[in-house]
Design a protein around this motif. Structure first.
Motif, PDB file in Angstrom:
ATOM      1  N   VAL A 133       3.485  15.657 -21.546  1.00 38.71           N
ATOM      2  CA  VAL A 133       3.606  16.159 -22.928  1.00 38.71           C
ATOM      3  C   VAL A 133       4.418  17.362 -23.282  1.00 38.71           C
ATOM      4  O   VAL A 133       4.579  18.182 -22.391  1.00 38.71           O
ATOM      5  N   ILE A 134       5.361  17.018 -24.130  1.00 41.25           N
ATOM      6  CA  ILE A 134       6.295  17.986 -24.495  1.00 41.25           C
ATOM      7  C   ILE A 134       5.885  18.948 -25.601  1.00 41.25           C
ATOM      8  O   ILE A 134       5.608  18.376 -26.603  1.00 41.25           O
ATOM      9  N   ASN A 135       5.649  20.253 -25.441  1.00 40.54           N
ATOM     10  CA  ASN A 135       5.227  21.106 -26.475  1.00 40.54           C
ATOM     11  C   ASN A 135       6.251  21.464 -27.685  1.00 40.54           C
ATOM     12  O   ASN A 135       7.290  21.897 -27.418  1.00 40.54           O
ATOM     13  N   ARG A 136       5.942  20.925 -28.727  1.00 42.54           N
ATOM     14  CA  ARG A 136       6.897  20.998 -29.859  1.00 42.54           C
ATOM     15  C   ARG A 136       7.343  22.394 -30.305  1.00 42.54           C
ATOM     16  O   ARG A 136       8.500  22.808 -30.330  1.00 42.54           O
ATOM     17  N   LYS A 137       6.407  23.482 -29.788  1.00 44.64           N
ATOM     18  CA  LYS A 137       6.792  24.925 -29.981  1.00 44.64           C
ATOM     19  C   LYS A 137       7.876  25.350 -29.220  1.00 44.64           C
ATOM     20  O   LYS A 137       8.589  26.467 -29.620  1.00 44.64           O
ATOM     21  N   SER A 138       8.017  24.748 -28.134  1.00 47.40           N
ATOM     22  CA  SER A 138       9.115  25.102 -27.124  1.00 47.40           C
ATOM     23  C   SER A 138      10.271  24.542 -27.581  1.00 47.40           C
ATOM     24  O   SER A 138      11.467  24.962 -26.756  1.00 47.40           O
ATOM     25  N   LEU A 139      10.456  23.639 -28.455  1.00 48.54           N
ATOM     26  CA  LEU A 139      11.838  23.281 -28.886  1.00 48.54           C
ATOM     27  C   LEU A 139      12.580  23.972 -29.862  1.00 48.54           C
ATOM     28  O   LEU A 139      11.664  24.450 -30.459  1.00 48.54           O
ATOM     29  N   ALA A 161      12.190   5.321 -14.811  1.00 46.08           N
ATOM     30  CA  ALA A 161      10.997   5.071 -14.370  1.00 46.08           C
ATOM     31  C   ALA A 161       9.914   6.262 -14.952  1.00 46.08           C
ATOM     32  O   ALA A 161       8.629   6.089 -15.018  1.00 46.08           O
ATOM     33  N   ALA A 162      10.624   7.251 -15.484  1.00 46.85           N
ATOM     34  CA  ALA A 162       9.635   8.365 -16.128  1.00 46.85           C
ATOM     35  C   ALA A 162       9.048   7.933 -17.312  1.00 46.85           C
ATOM     36  O   ALA A 162       7.994   8.499 -17.918  1.00 46.85           O
ATOM     37  N   LEU A 163       9.397   6.811 -18.138  1.00 46.77           N
ATOM     38  CA  LEU A 163       8.617   6.189 -19.203  1.00 46.77           C
ATOM     39  C   LEU A 163       7.370   6.067 -19.162  1.00 46.77           C
ATOM     40  O   LEU A 163       6.524   6.044 -19.709  1.00 46.77           O
ATOM     41  N   SER A 164       6.991   5.438 -17.878  1.00 49.59           N
ATOM     42  CA  SER A 164       5.612   4.995 -17.328  1.00 49.59           C
ATOM     43  C   SER A 164       4.870   6.281 -17.211  1.00 49.59           C
ATOM     44  O   SER A 164       3.533   5.939 -17.092  1.00 49.59           O
ATOM     45  N   LYS A 165       5.342   7.533 -17.023  1.00 45.93           N
ATOM     46  CA  LYS A 165       4.477   8.498 -16.726  1.00 45.93           C
ATOM     47  C   LYS A 165       4.050   9.093 -18.115  1.00 45.93           C
ATOM     48  O   LYS A 165       4.601   8.998 -19.125  1.00 45.93           O
ATOM     49  N   HIS A 166       2.892   9.950 -17.816  1.00 48.95           N
ATOM     50  CA  HIS A 166       2.211  10.674 -18.998  1.00 48.95           C
ATOM     51  C   HIS A 166       2.646  12.078 -18.831  1.00 48.95           C
ATOM     52  O   HIS A 166       2.302  12.792 -18.187  1.00 48.95           O
ATOM     53  N   LEU A 219      14.392  12.413 -35.391  1.00 50.18           N
ATOM     54  CA  LEU A 219      13.441  12.386 -34.356  1.00 50.18           C
ATOM     55  C   LEU A 219      12.281  13.393 -34.882  1.00 50.18           C
ATOM     56  O   LEU A 219      11.209  13.382 -34.397  1.00 50.18           O
ATOM     57  N   LYS A 220      12.533  14.494 -35.702  1.00 46.88           N
ATOM     58  CA  LYS A 220      11.350  15.246 -36.356  1.00 46.88           C
ATOM     59  C   LYS A 220      10.379  14.547 -37.060  1.00 46.88           C
ATOM     60  O   LYS A 220       9.200  14.904 -37.308  1.00 46.88           O
ATOM     61  N   ASP A 229       6.737  10.994 -28.362  1.00 44.07           N
ATOM     62  CA  ASP A 229       7.288   9.962 -29.406  1.00 44.07           C
ATOM     63  C   ASP A 229       8.967   9.924 -29.711  1.00 44.07           C
ATOM     64  O   ASP A 229       9.413   8.758 -29.651  1.00 44.07           O
ATOM     65  N   ALA A 230       9.198  11.166 -30.009  1.00 45.41           N
ATOM     66  CA  ALA A 230      10.870  11.214 -30.207  1.00 45.41           C
ATOM     67  C   ALA A 230      11.598  10.743 -29.125  1.00 45.41           C
ATOM     68  O   ALA A 230      12.582  10.065 -29.009  1.00 45.41           O
TER      69      ALA A 230
END
Length: 485
Positions: free
Chosen positions: A42-48, A35-40, A118-119, A126-127
């Protein structure tokens, strides 16, 4: 042993960084609906973590509630199935078992390959969507294809780097950029060790490249070298050679970054209003630079360097946008080193005084003449009268100019280990290299042929060498090589 049929489910890939915790295997290979797919979100790239991108992405998504334990089960099941597939490839179908070390290597390679694909997405969101909607085995194959593309890109970039390489006599630069990178392409195995670099890349970039493996490291390394070379092309090779000799007469054998001192020197010349590309820094100009900078804070020095560098690059018509950006990112490092040099009165080790031209282009050791017998006996007598070791060491350092005399005093004055070590710490690098050549630890030499003091000197030299940094040890090896020619 790892058995793809019976042991696959027991293999714990959680040994990788950013473990997936609390997960159980299921039998599904298709991504479950979430169900999380339908939510908006944002994952911060710098945190990865760029080095463990897939694991970090999944771990972060779990923490943010974008995926659940059922999805973690699915990822684990898919990774074990992919590992079993790679074991079959690795053994050419002849065995379903491999050592645990091989299984770990293959798993690490698989995770790197998945992460490499994925990068390529514009954002971690999107990844994440990719691995939620695409089987991991398919993502792996997309990553493997992208790795091959990256390898071809790196080969083309390497050719450009070689075509526009800096004309320098520094051996680490030349060996790394030519033989080292060629060695990577020869040894790199995307199928089973995609994360492995194989080479040490001894020549350093101004900013160390960290948290990258495999072809990603090589690409980042070559891009950095490309930008550094673009700037170094502004200088004549003779000026580069003489300026770096201001650091050390045998800079050719040292492991140093060439770009940083050239940029630092050019900035200094711009501040002093002298020709930037000739790097004609003299002791007088060094004193003048100290006067200009010594009262400034680290932040003030950085801001001054930013303004000066923009002016410098404009004056030199250096309009390569990506390379200008790379140069500006190096300024905090230069500002910190300048600030430290000013505070410790070591400015000459950061901005070099350009050496005078010389016709001698070979590495030569000019031995000082031995002291005559009468003077030797006088110094030996003085040594026996010294009450403290520190006085004996100071006397030898003052009077002894030739290596042979030092060796004789070790024997005749029966120097202690602490005294020998104190003297070694004060000798130039080239004299240490000479001593290493003259006193090797070699089993071919009969121990009975050496006196106790000779053995003590050999031991002290070996221990001194082993205490040095990797860069200094490498420089000693190179000096020894040249001295033996």
């Amino acid at each position: 042993m790892f058995d793809q049929n019976t042991d696959a489910k027991s293999y714990q890939f959680q040994n990788q960084k950013n473990k997936f915790s609390g997960a159980q295997m299921n039998n599904s290979t298709e991504p479950p609906v979430n169900a999380a797919l339908s939510k908006h979100h944002v994952i911060n790239r710098k945190s990865l973590d760029e080095q463990f991108y897939f694991q970090s992405l999944v771990d972060t998504a779990l923490q943010l509630g974008l995926i659940d334990e059922e999805m973690i089960d699915h990822f684990q099941n898919s990774l074990i199935a992919l590992l079993a597939f790679k074991v079959d490839q690795f053994t050419h179908g002849e065995s379903s078992s491999v050592r645990v070390e091989i299984a770990e290597m293959l798993m690490k390679s698989n995770l790197f390959t998945i992460g490499h694909h994925l990068k390529s997405f514009a954002s971690p969101d999107d990844a994440l969507k990719c691995i939620l909607t695409t089987p991991l085995k398919e993502v792996y194959h997309l990553g493997l294809t992208r790795i091959h593309t990256s390898v071809e890109h790196a080969k083309k970039l390497h050719k450009v780097v070689l075509k526009n390489h800096t004309q320098t006599q520094n051996e680490t630069y030349n060996e790394t950029l030519i033989d080292g990178i060629k060695g990577f392409f020869k040894l790199y195995d995307p199928n089973f060790e995609a994360y492995n670099i194989h080479i040490t890349a001894d020549y350093p970039t101004v900013k160390p490249i960290t948290h990258l493996d495999g072809i990603e490291f090589i690409l980042a390394y070559l891009k950095a070298i490309y930008h550094e070379n673009q700037f170094c092309q502004l200088f004549d090779s003779t000026d580069i050679h003489l300026y770096l000799r201001g650091l050390h007469p045998q800079y050719e054998v040292l492991i140093i970054n060439i770009f940083e001192p050239l940029l630092t020197g050019a900035i200094a010349c711009n501040l002093l209003d002298i020709d930037e590309t000739r790097l004609m820094v003299s002791p007088f100009y060094l004193e003048l630079l100290y006067t200009k900078l010594h009262t400034l804070s680290k932040k003030a020095i950085y801001l001054l360097l930013r303004r000066t560098t923009v002016s410098l690059l404009d004056k030199l018509n250096f309009d390569r946008t990506s390379s200008r950006k790379y140069i500006m990112l190096a300024l905090p490092i230069i500002a910190s080193r300048l600030f430290y040099a000013l505070k410790t009165d070591t400015l000459a080790q950061t901005v070099y005084v350009k050496a005078a031209p010389t016709k001698d282009k070979t590495l030569l050791y000019h031995a000082a003449p031995k002291m005559d017998d009468e003077r030797f006996r006088e110094v030996l007598a003085e040594l026996t009268e010294c009450r403290f070791s520190s006085d004996r060491v100071a006397l030898i350092l003052k009077e002894v100019k030739a290596i042979e005399d030092f060796e004789d005093f070790v024997e005749e004055a029966t120097l202690l280990k602490s005294e020998i070590n104190a003297i070694l710490s004060k000798l130039p690098l080239i004299e240490i290299a000479m001593l290493i050549e003259r006193h090797p630890i070699d089993l071919k030499f009969n121990i009975n042929d050496r006196t106790a003091q000779e053995l003590l000197l050999t031991q002290c030299i070996e221990e001194y060498k082993n205490r040095q940094s990797d860069a200094t040890q490498s420089a000693l090896k190179r000096l020894s090589y040249h001295l033996s020619k």
